[in-house]
Design an enzyme around this catalytic site. Sequence first.
Site, short mmCIF file in Angstrom:
data_model
loop_
_atom_site.label_atom_id
_atom_site.label_comp_id
_atom_site.label_asym_id
_atom_site.label_seq_id
_atom_site.Cartn_x
_atom_site.Cartn_y
_atom_site.Cartn_z
N SER A 29 0.79 -1.23 0.00
CA SER A 29 0.00 0.00 0.00
C SER A 29 0.82 1.28 0.00
CB SER A 29 -0.94 0.00 1.21
OG SER A 29 -1.92 -1.02 1.07
N HIS A 83 -15.27 -0.38 3.46
CA HIS A 83 -15.12 0.94 4.07
C HIS A 83 -16.26 1.89 3.75
CE1 HIS A 83 -10.81 -0.43 3.95
NE2 HIS A 83 -10.86 0.06 5.18
#
Length: 648
Positions: free
Chosen positions: A327, A370
């Site tokens: 990431s 999310h």
Amino acid sequence: MRRTQKDTEDSARTITRRGLMMGGAMTAMVAALGVRMRYLQVDQAEEFKLLAEENRVNIRLIPPMRGLIQDRNGKLIAGNEQNYRVVITREDAGDVDLVLHRLAGLIPMTAEELDSTLEEVKRNSAFVPVIVKDRLSWQDFSKVAINAPALPGVVPEVGLSRIYPRGYDFAHVVGYVGAVSQKDLDELENPDPVLRLPKFQIGKIGTERWMEGVLRGTAGTKKIEVNAVGRVMRELERQEGTPGGDIRLTIDADLQNFAQARLGEESAAVVVMDVTNGDLLCCASAPSFNPNLFVRGISHSDYASLTGNDHRPLANKTVSGAYPPGSTFKMVTALAALEAGAIDVGYRVRCPGYLEFGGRRFHCHSRGGHGQVGLTQSLEKSCDVFYYDVAQKVGIDKMAEMGRKLGLGVRHELPMSAITDGIMPDRAWKQERYKQDWRIGDTINASIGQGYVLASPLQLAVMTARIASGRSVSPRLVRMIDGKEQPVAEAAPLGIEERFLQAMRQGMYDVINSERGTARGSRVVEPTMVFAGKTGTSQVRNITAAERARGVISNDQLPWNRRDHALFVGYAPYDNPRYAVSVVVEHGGGGSTAAAPIARDVILAALAGGRPPLSAYPSAQRGRIETMLEELPLRDPETGALEDSDQA
């Protein structure tokens, strides 16, 4: 029969004629010899004098003193020390076996060393000195000197040898020297004659190797008188050579020591870079090794313990380690999409926990998703689905172009060994490497730093420094050569819109400082040292659908070598960037738990110019941090000695 008067006169005339001819011939020969002698003794006198002198006088090289290597503040990293050694000459020793066994009774010598010395003595001419033992203590050296009458042919000598007082801390950066090999000579077109001296040492890896031309210096000469068999009779003349140049690196020895100690027993790397000029203040790779062992001749058992270690202590992970960036790569994907106009800073994506494409599910690290996620939130929460979506809009070629602009997939030239290019893939790369077309699934994997993408800790630090500064800053390792500051060109602007870069910086700030940031546990509360960064976790194994259905096995339940790599990149201070940091912990699990705490401690040490101040940590963490800092095995700032350890 009586000779007549006429016969007598004829005979006299014949003898006189022969005498004259012989006398003339002898006179001619004497004259020729005289001319030849004059030619040799007068006309050719200088030439024959030179030939005679060359037979009587030899010119031998004097090894130059190797240049020093220092840290940015002048602290010694690589130097030279007196080396007490003993040599033996066969023609003076007589019974070499007897003399060597007497010597072994005075100084420590193994049976292997005795056999090796005997072989070398027999291999060389009788008048050539052979090193029996070097790096003797003063006590052992004195024993040999005192007992010299009982040791014919044995001579104690004093020379110089390389030493690394901060060896473990700089083993991967500076490297080490070793004896010149035939391979070394074969690699050079016109080898310096000094390289052919017995046991002459040159740089083998690291700065010692890549700055060899500066460090070696120029050999001196000495004229010696020898007899008919080549034995040295006396020294006639000496001309000292030029010592090697001193090099001052950009590395801060104390910060390097702190980082090395902070990495501990992990298989890990940390890089700290000045975002204003590219100076590398720290390049620590763990575990490390003692380069002095290689200078002295490493034993088979010591070498086997290094090569057999699964944490790879000989590898310089900071520049040669190539890892999926995970990431930490998401800023590249986002900036590529923003620059291409595929999205704007207000773009949002709904994350249900996965993205379906081509009959396959690409999962987010949050199984439940999310919800609606914006650009800065996607960094704060490290939402994978946001980047899966964005990557399809921008495509791999634009992502690769942005990656290279930020320093990924690019070899950064430094005087260190085995620097990797990393991999910043695009369509052409896959076609060339695998003769296959690029697929959308490849782009989706690349968007979160997986798949084919590989980067070194150095490249990740460069990427972070460029995002923080907005300039194409490049890494630098050499600060000064022989007292002359090496010029640093001002880095050009990246050519990325400032508002896009600011969006990345805000997202990185939220990663650490917001309530839901993935690295909130590593925040800094000191206002002048506020930290921004991005966590990363890269998989080293495939997770099957069946495993996902029954629950993914946690890293701590897996064998060490199957756990995820932990990564973190960051910079500080947030509002006035000075230093960028990257950390990779091999098989460390999660970036937030394994890599981020190390990055915070190291960058605080860089900002503070010493021990990280406890006031920079949240109050609830200070007791634990204080204990951890006190227990770190730090080296003495002046001598480099590691207290209470045999690693000094």
